[in-house]
Motif scaffolding. Structure first.
Motif, PDB file in Angstrom:
ATOM      1  N   ARG A  61       4.663  17.411  -1.072  1.00  0.00           N
ATOM      2  CA  ARG A  61       6.002  17.960  -0.860  1.00  0.00           C
ATOM      3  C   ARG A  61       6.106  19.401  -1.325  1.00  0.00           C
ATOM      4  N   ASP A  62       5.357  19.732  -2.370  1.00  0.00           N
ATOM      5  CA  ASP A  62       5.529  21.081  -2.910  1.00  0.00           C
ATOM      6  C   ASP A  62       4.619  22.100  -2.222  1.00  0.00           C
ATOM      7  N   GLY A  63       4.012  21.688  -1.109  1.00  0.00           N
ATOM      8  CA  GLY A  63       3.205  22.649  -0.362  1.00  0.00           C
ATOM      9  C   GLY A  63       1.817  22.876  -0.906  1.00  0.00           C
ATOM     10  N   SER A  64       1.403  22.133  -1.920  1.00  0.00           N
ATOM     11  CA  SER A  64       0.059  22.350  -2.476  1.00  0.00           C
ATOM     12  C   SER A  64      -0.992  21.695  -1.586  1.00  0.00           C
ATOM     13  N   LYS A  65      -2.250  21.820  -1.965  1.00  0.00           N
ATOM     14  CA  LYS A  65      -3.347  21.383  -1.107  1.00  0.00           C
ATOM     15  C   LYS A  65      -3.298  19.850  -0.922  1.00  0.00           C
ATOM     16  N   PRO A  66      -3.574  19.374   0.298  1.00  0.00           N
ATOM     17  CA  PRO A  66      -3.627  17.927   0.513  1.00  0.00           C
ATOM     18  C   PRO A  66      -4.705  17.304  -0.355  1.00  0.00           C
ATOM     19  N   GLN A  67      -4.378  16.123  -0.918  1.00  0.00           N
ATOM     20  CA  GLN A  67      -5.326  15.467  -1.809  1.00  0.00           C
ATOM     21  C   GLN A  67      -6.197  14.468  -1.060  1.00  0.00           C
ATOM     22  N   TRP A  68      -5.855  14.188   0.203  1.00  0.00           N
ATOM     23  CA  TRP A  68      -6.613  13.192   0.955  1.00  0.00           C
ATOM     24  C   TRP A  68      -6.300  13.402   2.413  1.00  0.00           C
ATOM     25  N   SER A  69      -7.240  13.071   3.286  1.00  0.00           N
ATOM     26  CA  SER A  69      -6.955  13.178   4.715  1.00  0.00           C
ATOM     27  C   SER A  69      -7.491  11.951   5.430  1.00  0.00           C
ATOM     28  N   LEU A  70      -7.078  11.788   6.678  1.00  0.00           N
ATOM     29  CA  LEU A  70      -7.423  10.587   7.433  1.00  0.00           C
ATOM     30  C   LEU A  70      -8.921  10.440   7.635  1.00  0.00           C
ATOM     31  N   ASP A  71      -9.647  11.571   7.626  1.00  0.00           N
ATOM     32  CA  ASP A  71     -11.084  11.455   7.852  1.00  0.00           C
ATOM     33  C   ASP A  71     -11.796  10.887   6.643  1.00  0.00           C
ATOM     34  N   GLN A  72     -11.136  10.961   5.492  1.00  0.00           N
ATOM     35  CA  GLN A  72     -11.813  10.477   4.286  1.00  0.00           C
ATOM     36  C   GLN A  72     -11.690   8.977   4.170  1.00  0.00           C
ATOM     37  N   GLY A  73     -12.450   8.424   3.255  1.00  0.00           N
ATOM     38  CA  GLY A  73     -12.505   6.979   3.156  1.00  0.00           C
ATOM     39  C   GLY A  73     -11.717   6.457   1.965  1.00  0.00           C
ATOM     40  N   ILE A  74     -11.901   5.136   1.761  1.00  0.00           N
ATOM     41  CA  ILE A  74     -11.167   4.461   0.695  1.00  0.00           C
ATOM     42  C   ILE A  74     -11.580   5.025  -0.663  1.00  0.00           C
ATOM     43  N   ASP A  75     -12.862   5.363  -0.800  1.00  0.00           N
ATOM     44  CA  ASP A  75     -13.357   5.770  -2.119  1.00  0.00           C
ATOM     45  C   ASP A  75     -12.765   7.100  -2.566  1.00  0.00           C
ATOM     46  N   ASP A  76     -12.238   7.895  -1.614  1.00  0.00           N
ATOM     47  CA  ASP A  76     -11.658   9.179  -2.015  1.00  0.00           C
ATOM     48  C   ASP A  76     -10.230   9.050  -2.490  1.00  0.00           C
ATOM     49  N   LEU A  77      -9.686   7.846  -2.435  1.00  0.00           N
ATOM     50  CA  LEU A  77      -8.304   7.663  -2.839  1.00  0.00           C
ATOM     51  C   LEU A  77      -8.213   7.486  -4.342  1.00  0.00           C
ATOM     52  N   PRO A  78      -7.076   7.946  -4.931  1.00  0.00           N
ATOM     53  CA  PRO A  78      -6.881   7.678  -6.369  1.00  0.00           C
ATOM     54  C   PRO A  78      -6.488   6.222  -6.596  1.00  0.00           C
ATOM     55  N   GLU A  79      -6.680   5.767  -7.821  1.00  0.00           N
ATOM     56  CA  GLU A  79      -6.149   4.451  -8.183  1.00  0.00           C
ATOM     57  C   GLU A  79      -4.649   4.544  -8.245  1.00  0.00           C
ATOM     58  N   PRO A  80      -3.856   3.494  -8.126  1.00  0.00           N
ATOM     59  CA  PRO A  80      -4.303   2.160  -7.768  1.00  0.00           C
ATOM     60  C   PRO A  80      -4.480   1.928  -6.274  1.00  0.00           C
ATOM     61  N   LEU A  81      -4.285   2.984  -5.449  1.00  0.00           N
ATOM     62  CA  LEU A  81      -4.445   2.815  -4.008  1.00  0.00           C
ATOM     63  C   LEU A  81      -5.861   2.363  -3.668  1.00  0.00           C
ATOM     64  N   ARG A  82      -6.826   2.929  -4.375  1.00  0.00           N
ATOM     65  CA  ARG A  82      -8.202   2.604  -4.036  1.00  0.00           C
ATOM     66  C   ARG A  82      -8.468   1.111  -4.177  1.00  0.00           C
ATOM     67  N   SER A  83      -8.043   0.524  -5.284  1.00  0.00           N
ATOM     68  CA  SER A  83      -8.256  -0.920  -5.477  1.00  0.00           C
ATOM     69  C   SER A  83      -7.528  -1.707  -4.416  1.00  0.00           C
ATOM     70  N   TYR A  84      -6.309  -1.299  -4.109  1.00  0.00           N
ATOM     71  CA  TYR A  84      -5.548  -2.053  -3.113  1.00  0.00           C
ATOM     72  C   TYR A  84      -6.292  -2.088  -1.788  1.00  0.00           C
ATOM     73  N   TYR A  85      -6.706  -0.894  -1.323  1.00  0.00           N
ATOM     74  CA  TYR A  85      -7.333  -0.871   0.003  1.00  0.00           C
ATOM     75  C   TYR A  85      -8.725  -1.460  -0.007  1.00  0.00           C
ATOM     76  N   ARG A  86      -9.366  -1.463  -1.174  1.00  0.00           N
ATOM     77  CA  ARG A  86     -10.649  -2.162  -1.249  1.00  0.00           C
ATOM     78  C   ARG A  86     -10.441  -3.644  -0.993  1.00  0.00           C
ATOM     79  N   ASN A  87      -9.337  -4.185  -1.525  1.00  0.00           N
ATOM     80  CA  ASN A  87      -9.060  -5.611  -1.324  1.00  0.00           C
ATOM     81  C   ASN A  87      -8.479  -5.910   0.057  1.00  0.00           C
ATOM     82  N   HIS A  88      -7.972  -4.911   0.710  1.00  0.00           N
ATOM     83  CA  HIS A  88      -7.405  -5.126   2.043  1.00  0.00           C
ATOM     84  C   HIS A  88      -7.958  -4.075   2.991  1.00  0.00           C
ATOM     85  N   PRO A  89      -9.231  -4.165   3.380  1.00  0.00           N
ATOM     86  CA  PRO A  89      -9.856  -3.093   4.161  1.00  0.00           C
ATOM     87  C   PRO A  89      -9.195  -2.851   5.507  1.00  0.00           C
ATOM     88  N   GLY A  90      -8.747  -3.924   6.159  1.00  0.00           N
ATOM     89  CA  GLY A  90      -8.128  -3.738   7.469  1.00  0.00           C
ATOM     90  C   GLY A  90      -6.881  -2.891   7.396  1.00  0.00           C
TER      91      GLY A  90
END
Lengths: 103, 404, 493
Positions: free
Chosen positions: C99-128
């Motif tokens: 929101r504050d215009g700073s650099k994106p921390q993640w993009s669609l091309d990246q994978g689950i492992d590039d996500l911060p916790e707790p998102l990473r654990s969530y998507y690891r458990n729900h890959p689809g």
């Protein structure tokens, strides 16, 4: 929706009531002239059949009014055929020992 | 009271009197049927190659054939190469060909129905119920065996099983191609279920009642009619339809192990018809005939005697003939099936069929068996086959007389 | 042979033939009355009507159950806030487009492992789930392109939706967002000298009447079960683990329907915001009212301002039962039931949960599963696996959201097909009232099976993919939209 509001006025239902009275009154004459031997359960069956017919028409048309046209038409088609079959059966039951008069 | 038309061994005179014109007409019909069959077959082959482009348009995908019935698929965005494999299995009315899309790990991503001859309303029932969705995400060998044995969508079991079997076949091909292990389901042992036994019983009973000294003709007939109506009609939902006959004509013979019933029905009819000239199905256990007879009983139906009887017979024959031709030309046994059985027993069918069913039901109360007498295509087809039999017998006995 | 005398109309014949005519007319009358009944807009329960609507309430008393109809099946735990799709999608959006215009921390091309916790654990458990999110984003781009084409048809519907959603946006939205921990925020401005209620029953009856005057169709009181409270995020505080606040004793649960005629023309002509904005006002007003008479109160309102999951709360309040599509089904409104709640510490008497046979019906019906364009609704006979300790239906939220991004609306704002085509979502006229009233009394289920056979046999539905834009479908709708949403009625196109 002007004309259709007739069906909600009290007058409509009064007229319907009068019609039912007329139907019942004339039914006895019909039975006599057709030579049918009527008794209490034959009257009951006839009444039930007529009610089935009324409910079929009212129900099917309600569905159509609700914009469920295909559903309503199939409802009507199905239950009218059933009514027809039951009507034929009813006629067979009523006309047991029927005396054909020439009136 | 026997029907006036139909039991033509009694009314053979009706056919014999104009036999010459009819005979030439019958021969011409045979020729036209053969031409239609051949044309339909040729047409079908060319449309199939266009289909795969319809599923995967050039603008978005690149397709490279890799092996027989196997293609490699690449999309514009992803670097992964996906796999396509085609499998074929016998459905209710003909072969069902499925195109399956697999990802790199051989998980099923998409299923396309490449070609199917199933009756359109049944097919749309399957598609509407998203039977196909149950495959997505499954491994190439996971649960396909189970799916091939489930009932799938009620009333379209054979179609669903064909889709599952075709998918399994495609999976087998892709597994072989990519070197994955794969265990195919064994070929089924022929299934002689209650359906088949009942049918055999019905055939037997109906032939027994024809024996001259059999004393319980009437009662047995009511028994077979009741069995036909309840079991063949409502419980199994498998009366003899035009689709069955068309499939048979076109060589779409379903797996005999699982569809033994159909084989008994068609071959049994043919056998009895050709040897004895009799038609046990219509008179003794056709579910829809039984349906009409019951209604006729309720309403004291009488057969009507029309002066233009001959016209109506030929109209009925023309209708059947046109339906068969259309099926042959389009190579689709179920497309022209105007028989109301599906509507009557399984409430599946187009709006037109339901209207027709309603009319016939109402009419059956007052006129004896109106569908059989005026509309059913089975009657004319049986008459047609019987004509050839009669002619053959005539030639045979004629030659015998000449010899003696 | 004597000739027959000239026929004069005798009194007897007159009676006979007028009786016959009377029979014919009465049949016509029945048909006409039936048609009128069907057309009558007054039988749409709830919408726009005041609280005194004609026999629009179902008598729940005979069906009160000791326990709610959801089955306990394992260890119960609270809902993690990431299990709500809007929360986790929101987190992903904020990573992709800060929101504050700073650099994106993640993009669609990246994978689950590039996500911060707790998102990473969530998507690891729900890959689809993440794959489906990417699909949804792709579809939304196409949806935006499609809008240029479909504006001609759906602009009125879009404008109507935008109108309803306008009070919900921005900092000035009503009710105001909680500020600070609930022990402060729920008590802000409270009347410090409340009167004593005669009894909790009095409290319940008063609050229900008041809430009806604010516009609610259905009101129920439920205890606030800890299991229904989201864990990991608390409005007014932020991401934190917390126990259910002590003063969240009871919840006043409010239900209203969507506008009925636009509902049946979903996904393109209907909207969620009509009900959402009304619920915001009802709950917000109730919150103010409660504080004014001296009790702590907090609104939980759509679209996403909840700390508690609404459907189980509504089940506890006896409003209805859970349907196959995961949401609440009430006897009056069917699946067309949108919920909000106000938690309070006012002494209230809780309502009893009810059992009207929805579970058995959903087992047989499956129409919503057949019609869902995404296949997000399960076809299983019974819920396959316990969800957080209860055996209940759960839809695939990600697939559902993908469809929001596919249908021909201007932006993803919902689908609602499963609400519209549920057999319970019908008008309140005599035929549907008969079915709704008789069915719960039938223990054998034969009546509902017969009704369902007619529903599936006589009625035709477009079928899943037909609701999508071409080439997958043809923007089908279940029923024709009302004329006030049809562009072609009013504009030159």
């Amino acid at each position: 929706m002007g004309l259709i509001d007739i069906f909600i006025t009290p007058l409509f239902w009064i007229i319907m009531g009068l019609l039912y009275a007329l139907i019942i009154y004339s039914a006895r004459y019909w039975a006599k002239d057709l030579g049918l031997k009527m008794n209490w359960w034959k009257w009951l069956l006839s009444g039930l059949w007529f009610i089935l017919l009324i409910l079929t028409l009212a129900g099917g048309m309600t569905l159509i009014g609700e914009n469920e046209v295909r559903g309503g038409l199939y409802f009507l088609g199905f239950f009218l055929i059933i009514s027809l079959i039951l009507g034929v059966v009813l006629w067979r039951i009523l006309s047991v020992n029927r005396k054909k008069t020439d009136r | 009271m026997e029907n006036i038309i139909g039991e033509s061994e009694k009314n053979g005179s009706v056919i014999k009197s104009r036999s010459k014109t009819e005979w030439y007409l019958a021969l011409a019909t045979l020729l036209i049927l053969a031409v239609a069959w051949w044309t339909g077959k040729e047409n079908r082959a060319s449309t199939q190659s266009q289909k795969i482009e319809a599923f995967y348009p050039d603008s978005l995908y690149r397709i490279m054939p890799a092996d027989q019935n196997i293609w490699l698929l690449q999309t514009q965005r992803q670097q992964d190469t996906l796999f396509l494999a085609a499998g074929k299995a016998k459905g209710y009315a003909g072969p069902v060909k499925i195109l399956v899309q697999y990802n790199q790990e051989l998980k099923i991503q998409q299923l396309h129905i490449w070609s199917a001859s199933e009756t359109p309303s049944y097919l749309s029932k399957v598609l509407n119920q998203e039977f196909i969705q149950t495959f997505k995400g499954k491994d190439y060998d996971d649960g396909l065996k189970k799916l091939a044995q489930t009932d799938g969508v009620t009333g379209a079991t054979t179609t669903c099983r064909a889709i599952a079997k075709a998918t399994e076949k495609a999976s087998g091909k892709i597994a072989q191609y990519t070197g994955h292990p794969f265990k195919a389901t064994r070929n089924n042992i022929p299934v002689m279920g209650s359906k088949e036994i009942i049918l055999l019983l019905l055939f037997t009973l109906s032939m027994i009642t024809r024996l001259p000294r059999f004393r319980y003709k009437k009662q047995t007939r009511w028994l077979t009619l009741a069995a036909g109506l309840i079991l063949l009609g409502f419980v199994y939902g498998q009366p003899l339809t035009l689709t069955n006959i068309n499939s048979f004509l076109m060589g779409f013979w379903p797996q005999w192990q699982t569809q033994l019933y159909l084989y008994i029905l068609i071959l049994g009819m043919l056998l009895i018809l050709l040897t004895t000239g009799k038609n046990p199905y219509c008179h003794h256990f056709c579910p829809f005939g039984a349906f009409q007879e019951v209604l006729g009983l309720l309403g004291k139906a009488r057969p009507i005697h029309l002066k233009t009887r001959y016209l109506w017979i030929w109209l009925q024959r023309a209708l059947a003939w046109i339906a068969v031709i259309i099926a042959l030309l389009t190579h689709n046994p179920g497309i022209s099936d105007y028989v109301v059985f599906g509507a009557a027993f399984q409430f599946t069918g187009s709006n037109l069929l339901f209207i027709l069913l309603g009319l016939i039901t109402a009419t059956s109360l007052f006129i004896k068996k109106p569908w059989c007498s005026y509309l059913c295509p089975i009657r004319p087809i049986i008459d047609y086959i019987r004509l050839f039999r009669t002619k053959t017998l005539q030639l045979w006995t004629g030659r015998k007389h000449q010899q003696s | 042979m004597s000739k027959k005398p000239a026929k004069k109309l005798s009194r007897r014949d007159f009676i006979k033939y007028s009786g016959l005519a009377g029979a014919a007319i009465s049949l016509g009358g029945a048909a006409g009355a039936g048609y009128f009944n069907g057309k009558n807009k007054a039988t749409h329960t709830g919408w726009g009507k005041d609280a005194y609507g004609e026999n629009q309430f179902f008598n729940r008393k005979p069906f009160e159950a000791a326990t709610p109809t959801y089955e306990k099946a394992g260890k119960v735990r609270r809902i993690g806030y990431l299990e709500n799709i809007f929360k986790r999608n929101g987190e992903l959006y904020r990573l992709m487009y800060p929101r504050d215009g700073s650099k994106p921390q993640w993009s669609l091309d990246q994978g689950i492992d590039d996500l911060p916790e707790p998102l990473r654990s969530y998507y690891r458990n729900h890959p689809g789930s993440l794959k489906e999110f990417k699909k949804a984003i792709e579809r939304s781009r196409q949806q935006r392109k499609n809008w240029e084409k479909y504006k001609d048809q759906y602009l009125l519907a879009d404008a109507w939706s935008a109108a309803h959603s306008s009070p919900l946006r921005g900092r000035e939205a009503f009710p105001p967002e909680p500020d600070g921990p609930p022990e402060e925020s729920d008590f802000k401005g409270i009347n410090t000298k409340p009167y004593r209620l005669k009894s909790p029953q009095h409290g319940s009856r008063l609050i229900k009447k008041i809430t009806h005057t604010f516009g609610a169709t259905l009101v129920g009181i439920a205890p606030v079960k800890e299991a229904w409270v989201y864990q990991g995020y608390l409005r007014g505080v932020g991401k934190t683990r917390f126990d259910k606040p002590q003063h969240w004793k009871h919840a006043v649960v409010v239900a209203i329907p969507h506008e009925w005629e636009s509902l049946y023309a979903n996904p393109t002509y209907g909207t969620s915001y009509d009900a959402y904005s009304m619920l915001n006002f009802i709950a917000g007003k109730l919150e103010v009212f409660l504080k004014h008479i001296g009790y702590a109160a907090r609104s939980h309102v759509p679209p996403t301002d909840y700390d508690i999951a609404m459907p189980p709360l509504a089940i506890d309040a006896g409003l209805g039962e859970q349907g196959r599509n995961g949401i609440l089904i009430t006897p009056e409104l069917g699946a067309n039931t949108r919920l909000a709640a106000v938690t309070t510490n006012m002494p209230l008497q809780d309502d009893q949960p009810i059992d009207i046979g929805v579970k058995e019906f959903c087992r047989k019906c499956k129409i919503c599963a057949e019609e869902c364009p995404s296949g997000a609704i399960s076809f299983a006979e019974k819920p396959p696996a316990p969800v957080r300790g209860y055996l209940r239906w759960e839809i695939n939220q990600d697939k559902c959201f993908t469809i929001w991004n596919t249908v021909a609306t201007s932006h993803p704002r919902g689908c609602r097909i499963c609400l519209a085509i549920c057999p319970y979502s019908r008008k309140n006229n005599w035929i549907h009232r008969l079915a709704k009233e008789i069915d719960p009394y039938d223990p054998t289920g034969a009546f509902s099976s017969a009704m369902l056979a007619m529903q599936k046999g006589f009625f035709s539905y477009p079928g899943g993919e037909a609701y999508l834009p071409p080439p997958d479908g043809n923007n089908a709708v279940y029923q024709d939209p009302p004329d006030w949403l049809k562009m072609e009625e009013w504009f030159e196109l």
